[in-house]
Motif scaffolding. Structure first.
Motif, short mmCIF file in Angstrom:
data_model
loop_
_atom_site.label_atom_id
_atom_site.label_comp_id
_atom_site.label_asym_id
_atom_site.label_seq_id
_atom_site.Cartn_x
_atom_site.Cartn_y
_atom_site.Cartn_z
N VAL A 178 54.20 51.84 32.15
CA VAL A 178 53.29 50.91 31.47
C VAL A 178 53.87 50.52 30.10
N TYR A 179 54.38 51.51 29.39
CA TYR A 179 54.95 51.25 28.07
C TYR A 179 56.16 50.30 28.16
N LEU A 180 57.03 50.53 29.12
CA LEU A 180 58.26 49.76 29.22
C LEU A 180 58.04 48.35 29.78
N PHE A 181 57.03 48.19 30.64
CA PHE A 181 56.81 46.89 31.28
C PHE A 181 55.51 46.22 30.81
N PHE A 182 55.04 46.62 29.65
CA PHE A 182 53.77 46.09 29.16
C PHE A 182 53.80 44.58 28.96
N SER A 183 54.97 44.04 28.67
CA SER A 183 55.09 42.60 28.41
C SER A 183 54.82 41.75 29.65
N PHE A 184 54.82 42.39 30.83
CA PHE A 184 54.58 41.64 32.06
C PHE A 184 53.09 41.50 32.39
N PHE A 185 52.25 42.15 31.62
CA PHE A 185 50.82 41.99 31.81
C PHE A 185 50.36 40.68 31.17
N GLU A 186 49.54 39.96 31.88
CA GLU A 186 48.98 38.71 31.36
C GLU A 186 47.48 38.89 31.17
N LYS A 187 47.05 38.90 29.92
CA LYS A 187 45.66 39.23 29.61
C LYS A 187 44.65 38.28 30.25
N LYS A 188 45.04 37.04 30.47
CA LYS A 188 44.10 36.07 31.04
C LYS A 188 43.80 36.34 32.51
N GLN A 189 44.71 37.04 33.20
CA GLN A 189 44.56 37.26 34.64
C GLN A 189 43.90 38.62 34.91
N THR A 190 42.62 38.74 34.58
CA THR A 190 41.91 40.01 34.77
C THR A 190 40.88 39.96 35.90
N ARG A 191 40.81 38.84 36.61
CA ARG A 191 39.83 38.70 37.68
C ARG A 191 40.41 39.20 39.01
N LEU A 192 39.50 39.67 39.85
CA LEU A 192 39.90 40.06 41.20
C LEU A 192 40.19 38.80 42.01
N SER A 193 41.19 38.87 42.85
CA SER A 193 41.54 37.72 43.69
C SER A 193 41.60 38.16 45.15
N PHE A 194 40.56 37.82 45.90
CA PHE A 194 40.56 38.14 47.32
C PHE A 194 41.59 37.30 48.07
N TYR A 195 41.94 36.16 47.48
CA TYR A 195 42.97 35.31 48.09
C TYR A 195 44.31 36.06 48.12
N ILE A 196 44.63 36.75 47.01
CA ILE A 196 45.88 37.52 46.95
C ILE A 196 45.85 38.66 47.95
N LEU A 197 44.71 39.34 48.06
CA LEU A 197 44.60 40.42 49.03
C LEU A 197 44.76 39.90 50.45
N LYS A 198 44.21 38.72 50.70
CA LYS A 198 44.34 38.10 52.02
C LYS A 198 45.80 37.81 52.32
N LYS A 199 46.51 37.25 51.34
CA LYS A 199 47.92 36.93 51.53
C LYS A 199 48.78 38.19 51.63
N SER A 200 48.33 39.27 50.98
CA SER A 200 49.08 40.53 51.01
C SER A 200 48.83 41.32 52.28
N PHE A 201 47.75 40.99 53.00
CA PHE A 201 47.33 41.81 54.14
C PHE A 201 48.40 41.98 55.21
N PRO A 202 49.13 40.91 55.61
CA PRO A 202 50.21 41.12 56.60
C PRO A 202 51.26 42.11 56.11
N PHE A 203 51.57 42.05 54.80
CA PHE A 203 52.54 42.99 54.24
C PHE A 203 51.95 44.41 54.22
N PHE A 204 50.65 44.51 53.98
CA PHE A 204 49.98 45.81 54.02
C PHE A 204 50.12 46.44 55.40
N LEU A 205 49.87 45.65 56.44
CA LEU A 205 50.02 46.15 57.80
C LEU A 205 51.46 46.58 58.07
N LEU A 206 52.39 45.78 57.55
CA LEU A 206 53.81 46.07 57.74
C LEU A 206 54.21 47.38 57.05
N THR A 207 53.83 47.53 55.78
CA THR A 207 54.21 48.73 55.04
C THR A 207 53.48 49.96 55.55
#
Length: 387
Positions: A178-207
């Motif tokens: 967290v300390y080393l990669f803190f700059s990659f956090f974007e404060k504006k993007q704090t909402r849950l996105s079910f769209y992202i989970l939907k798009k990630s789901f095939p990869f979830f099944l794969l992994t």
């Protein structure tokens, strides 16, 4: 091969060897100071942690790598959104932990899940940004701290103590990332996105399928055999997975090239993987022979080592094909192949264990499943290469 590519491969190899070496060394250290029974008891808990963690990850690494390659200007946005969107899954796994385990264990298991969730969330960034050397140093330092803590507590080692130390190790590693990669956090993007989970789901099944393909035999040994036998098999399984994981040394640095249709790189990598896979598998068999004979001091039939070869080698042939099919948005096809292997593995390993073939039977079921999966990948592979 260019010098930059060689350096990239070296950094990947260094990082993979450090992180995997820790997983291999930990049981050796615990068993040396305690006994197989205690390590077997911890493995029962570890199997839950690993399964829950596979669910918490929800295929984020593979999904993010594809998104980063397609839209490198939105890395921070995709990373942060994906992280927040998976938090409810983490909370669900923590709730399950509190229901399934006694309170002292459940508390530290929950901390382990949180630590793993945070630290593994940076995997896609590490791969895409090629921060392998930095990650290797983090893995090495935190791993040494854990092994040192076990040494200090060597006179009073219990399964619960190992869980406590393991949770501390994972949380420490998470905080460093967290300390080393803190700059990659974007404060504006704090909402849950079910769209992202939907798009990630095939990869979830794969992994998840990939995880089960590598660990379902350990779960079966946990069900059929004693804790000392579980401890032995988990050590052998880790050694096999360490050898299989070296395939990533050769193609992880070129993930961008694979996703961006660099056919020349892909053909060269496939040839290198097969040649190196054979040599690495032979070396792994020799190491496992030494471990079985001089450390575990257990009895296995002579053909056990042929089974070890059969279990490890196929992954070097079909490993890169998984990435190729993912690039073509064919994650469901890959998942179908892996699930087919899992079913065969479970049926055969359970049958062989039930027939009294002990850990040899579990590994035999896994090896047969590996060759079936290889056979399923060969036809698409031949079509891709035009052979």
């Amino acid at each position: 091969m260019k010098s930059k590519q060689v350096i990239a491969m070296f950094n990947v190899a260094f990082r993979q060897m450090v992180s995997t070496a820790f997983n291999v060394l930990l049981p050796f250290v615990v068993i040396h100071f305690a006994e197989k029974q205690i390590w077997g008891e911890f493995v029962s808990i570890l199997l839950f942690i690993l399964m829950a963690s596979a669910c918490n990850n929800f295929g984020h690494k593979e999904y993010l790598l594809r998104q980063f390659s397609a839209e490198p200007g939105k890395i921070r946005r995709y990373f942060t959104q994906n992280l927040y969107s998976r938090v409810p899954i983490l909370l669900l796994s923590v709730a399950c932990t509190l229901l399934l385990f006694p309170v002292p264990q459940a508390f530290f298991i929950s901390l382990s899940l949180i630590g793993l969730f945070v630290s593994q969330s940076f995997e896609a960034l590490i791969v895409f940004e090629k921060r392998f050397r930095l990650s290797a140093i983090i893995e090495m330092v935190t791993g040494v701290i854990l092994l040192s803590a076990i040494y200090v507590c060597r006179e009073s080692i219990t399964a619960l103590l190992i869980v406590k130390l393991y949770a501390g190790f994972l949380l420490l590693k998470a905080l460093v990332y967290v300390y080393l990669f803190f700059s990659f956090f974007e404060k504006k993007q704090t909402r849950l996105s079910f769209y992202i989970l939907k798009k990630s789901f095939p990869f979830f099944l794969l992994t998840l399928a990939g995880f089960l393909a590598s660990k379902n035999d350990v779960y079966l040994v946990h069900f059929f055999l004693s804790k000392p036998k579980l401890a032995e098999y988990q050590i052998l399984n880790n050694l096999c997975l360490f050898a299989m994981g070296t395939a990533g040394f050769f193609y992880i640095p070129f993930t961008k090239n694979i996703y961006r249709n660099s056919e020349v790189v892909i053909v060269k990598l496939q040839r290198i993987l097969i040649i190196m896979g054979f040599l690495i598998t032979i070396s792994a068999v020799a190491v496992i022979f030494l471990v079985v004979t001089f450390y575990l001091k257990t009895t296995v039939p002579d053909y056990f080592y042929a089974i070890v070869f059969g279990y490890i080698f196929p992954s070097f042939v079909y490993g890169i094909k998984i990435i190729m099919l993912s690039k073509q948005h064919k994650e469901i096809l890959v998942t179908t192949y892996l699930i087919t292997g899992i079913v065969i593995n479970v049926v055969l390993s359970a049958l062989f264990l039930n027939l009294g073939l002990d850990i040899t039977g579990a590994l035999l079921g896994s090896a047969v499943a590996q060759w079936v999966v290889l056979g399923l990948f060969l036809k698409p592979m031949q079509e891709h290469w035009g052979t």
